[in-house]
Design a protein around this motif. Structure first.
Motif, short mmCIF file in Angstrom:
data_model
loop_
_atom_site.label_atom_id
_atom_site.label_comp_id
_atom_site.label_asym_id
_atom_site.label_seq_id
_atom_site.Cartn_x
_atom_site.Cartn_y
_atom_site.Cartn_z
N VAL A 245 0.86 -1.19 0.00
CA VAL A 245 0.00 0.00 0.00
C VAL A 245 0.89 1.24 0.00
O VAL A 245 1.86 1.31 0.76
N VAL A 246 0.59 2.19 -0.85
CA VAL A 246 1.33 3.45 -0.87
C VAL A 246 0.69 4.39 0.15
O VAL A 246 -0.52 4.63 0.11
N VAL A 263 5.87 10.06 -0.30
CA VAL A 263 5.16 8.78 -0.24
C VAL A 263 6.14 7.63 -0.02
O VAL A 263 7.35 7.76 -0.25
N ALA A 264 5.60 6.51 0.43
CA ALA A 264 6.40 5.29 0.64
C ALA A 264 5.47 4.09 0.52
O ALA A 264 4.25 4.21 0.65
N VAL A 265 6.06 2.91 0.29
CA VAL A 265 5.29 1.67 0.18
C VAL A 265 5.41 0.90 1.49
O VAL A 265 6.51 0.70 2.01
N GLU A 266 4.28 0.48 2.04
CA GLU A 266 4.24 -0.31 3.26
C GLU A 266 3.43 -1.58 3.04
O GLU A 266 2.57 -1.63 2.16
N LYS A 279 -9.75 2.97 -5.96
CA LYS A 279 -8.78 1.89 -5.89
C LYS A 279 -7.54 2.35 -5.12
O LYS A 279 -7.11 3.49 -5.23
N ARG A 280 -6.98 1.41 -4.35
CA ARG A 280 -5.72 1.72 -3.66
C ARG A 280 -4.57 1.77 -4.65
O ARG A 280 -4.55 1.05 -5.64
N VAL A 281 -3.59 2.61 -4.35
CA VAL A 281 -2.39 2.71 -5.17
C VAL A 281 -1.33 1.79 -4.58
O VAL A 281 -1.08 1.81 -3.37
N ASP A 282 -0.74 0.93 -5.40
CA ASP A 282 0.27 0.00 -4.89
C ASP A 282 1.62 0.20 -5.58
O ASP A 282 2.53 -0.60 -5.43
N SER A 283 1.76 1.26 -6.36
CA SER A 283 3.00 1.52 -7.08
C SER A 283 3.33 3.00 -7.03
O SER A 283 2.48 3.86 -7.28
N LEU A 284 4.59 3.32 -6.70
CA LEU A 284 5.01 4.72 -6.65
C LEU A 284 5.05 5.34 -8.04
O LEU A 284 4.84 6.55 -8.20
N GLU A 285 5.34 4.53 -9.06
CA GLU A 285 5.49 5.06 -10.42
C GLU A 285 4.22 5.73 -10.92
O GLU A 285 4.28 6.70 -11.67
N THR A 286 3.06 5.22 -10.51
CA THR A 286 1.80 5.79 -10.98
C THR A 286 1.43 7.07 -10.24
O THR A 286 0.50 7.76 -10.63
N LEU A 287 2.16 7.40 -9.18
CA LEU A 287 1.79 8.49 -8.31
C LEU A 287 2.71 9.70 -8.40
O LEU A 287 2.25 10.85 -8.40
N ILE A 288 4.03 9.44 -8.47
CA ILE A 288 4.99 10.55 -8.45
C ILE A 288 4.82 11.42 -9.69
O ILE A 288 4.72 10.93 -10.82
N GLY A 289 4.78 12.73 -9.48
CA GLY A 289 4.57 13.68 -10.57
C GLY A 289 3.12 14.07 -10.74
O GLY A 289 2.81 14.99 -11.50
N MET A 290 2.22 13.37 -10.03
CA MET A 290 0.80 13.73 -10.07
C MET A 290 0.53 14.88 -9.10
O MET A 290 1.36 15.23 -8.26
N GLU A 291 -0.67 15.41 -9.18
CA GLU A 291 -1.07 16.52 -8.33
C GLU A 291 -2.14 16.06 -7.36
O GLU A 291 -3.06 15.33 -7.73
N ALA A 292 -2.01 16.45 -6.08
CA ALA A 292 -2.98 16.05 -5.07
C ALA A 292 -4.32 16.70 -5.37
O ALA A 292 -4.42 17.92 -5.49
N ALA A 301 -3.43 5.82 3.59
CA ALA A 301 -3.28 5.11 2.32
C ALA A 301 -3.81 6.01 1.20
O ALA A 301 -4.78 6.73 1.38
N ILE A 302 -3.15 5.96 0.06
CA ILE A 302 -3.51 6.83 -1.06
C ILE A 302 -4.36 6.05 -2.05
O ILE A 302 -4.00 4.94 -2.45
N TYR A 303 -5.48 6.66 -2.45
CA TYR A 303 -6.42 6.03 -3.38
C TYR A 303 -6.41 6.78 -4.71
O TYR A 303 -5.88 7.89 -4.82
#
Length: 392
Positions: A245-246, A263-266, A279-292, A301-303
């Motif tokens: 889980v990210v 962010v970090a993976v746990e 959906k839960r995010v399970d990969s940093l690659e899909t998240l970094i560079g995005m905007e909150a 946990a980030i969805y």
């Protein structure tokens, strides 16, 4: 004055009638069953569910809708509620008028199972053994005269072997129905007598039952063939699953670009349940560079709905718009009518003529529009390196 009030009243009445006509009619109840046997070569909605409606003709029509081919002899299939809804939607049914209840997963047993289930005891034995009903009756009498060990005693090794066999079967069932391979851990509440039945199995074990999110206390059924016929073992299982889980390592404000430091993976046991849109995010690659898209607290946990592509154009900004076509490129200034991320089609308005048109966002406060004769796909626009015009 009185005439104006009458006109207003008539308009209001007509509006109410129109709205009532647009509202969906009373929903028909679709109650899915746990285990079914199709009545023909095609599985229909009435096979997998009890269809109830005040309109009997509508209930009959819904029950007759074909869904999928029936499984072949000796085969078994599992269909989720979501799959049944998708099949109905593909046939043009309005899901807003259907109220789905009952089981989340339906087990479609092979047609032969129905004959065995509805026959008398002697006839069922004939089906399993491949003999006539008369011969099966004598077999039944003989079997009833034979002593049956009511409380079989298993060695520790035998008990462990049966437990491992059950756990492997349950894990395959969980992987197939959850759509993911997790590190499943479980504790099975199975009697020694049922473990002995598992050791006597003459066919592969087939597991059914359980509900999403497939963790916690689950009620499961394992079926298999033995020398005495088909056996079903029902038991409860306490299931946990470690899943990547990210999570946010620090508070993230709305509109901030997410970086690797945020962010970090746990590994979590039984993370919060997902929904169809969240959906839960399970990969940093899909998240970094995005905007909150909204504030995220540290440790959360980030969805999928917590972030969005970075907005490169914001509504009301003046942006550079490039028109391309026939080897010619023209630059102009326009005002954005909506927010936009890279690759998104937004509406802009020319400053002089005040005419709206669409353009594809390509960079920070930049967009491009093409002539009809030279318009590539949006994906190609985003992938192309953007070359600005040199200002004279």
């Amino acid at each position: 004055m009185h005439t104006i009030q009458q006109r207003l009243f008539r308009i209001l009445l007509a509006t109410i009638v129109v709205v009532l006509n647009l509202l969906p009619v009373g929903a028909a109840e679709i109650v899915l069953q746990a285990v079914i046997v199709p009545r023909g070569r095609v599985v229909r909605l009435g096979d997998v569910a009890k269809v109830e409606s005040d309109d009997k003709q509508e209930a009959a029509r819904l029950a007759a809708i074909p869904l999928l081919p029936a499984p072949g002899p000796g085969r078994q299939r599992f269909v989720r509620m979501r799959e049944i809804q998708d099949l109905l939607a593909a046939r043009g049914e309005d899901l807003r008028t259907l109220d789905f209840r009952g089981e989340l997963v339906v087990e479609i047993a092979p047609p032969a199972a129905s004959k065995a289930a509805t026959m008398p005891k002697a006839d069922r034995r004939a089906v399993w053994a491949g003999t006539s009903a008369a011969t099966a009756a004598s077999m039944t009498e003989a079997a009833e005269l034979q002593p049956i060990e009511r409380n079989p005693r298993l060695t520790e090794a035998q008990s462990k072997e049966a437990q491992n066999y059950l756990e492997r079967t349950v894990i395959e069932h969980l992987n197939r129905n959850s759509g993911r391979k997790a590190d499943w851990k479980m504790s099975l509440a199975v009697s020694e007598a049922d473990l002995a039945k598992v050791l006597n199995a003459k066919s592969a074990l087939r597991c059914s039952g359980g509900v999403s999110p497939w963790t916690g206390q689950q009620r499961l059924v394992v079926s298999f063939s033995t020398e005495r016929g088909t056996v079903r073992v029902r038991f409860e299982a306490s299931i946990t699953a470690k899943q990547a889980v990210v999570v946010a390592t620090q508070p993230i404000e709305r509109g901030r670009v997410i970086t690797a430091a945020d962010v970090a993976v746990e590994e979590w046991d039984n993370p919060p349940a997902e929904t169809g849109r969240r959906k839960r995010v399970d990969s940093l690659e899909t998240l970094i560079g995005m905007e909150a898209a909204q504030p995220i607290q540290a440790g959360d946990a980030i969805y999928s709905d917590d972030f969005r592509p970075q907005l490169l154009v914001k509504r009301g900004e003046e942006i550079a718009v490039y028109a391309r076509g026939g080897g010619i490129q023209v630059r102009t200034i326009a005002r954005a009518q909506q927010d936009g991320a890279r690759g998104e089609l937004i509406s802009v308005e020319s400053l002089e003529a005040k005419e709206p048109f669409d353009a594809v966002v390509t960079g920070s406060r930049e967009a491009v529009v093409f002539t009809a004769s030279a318009a590539p796909t949006i994906e190609k626009v985003v992938e192309q390196p953007f070359r600005k015009l040199r200002q004279k």
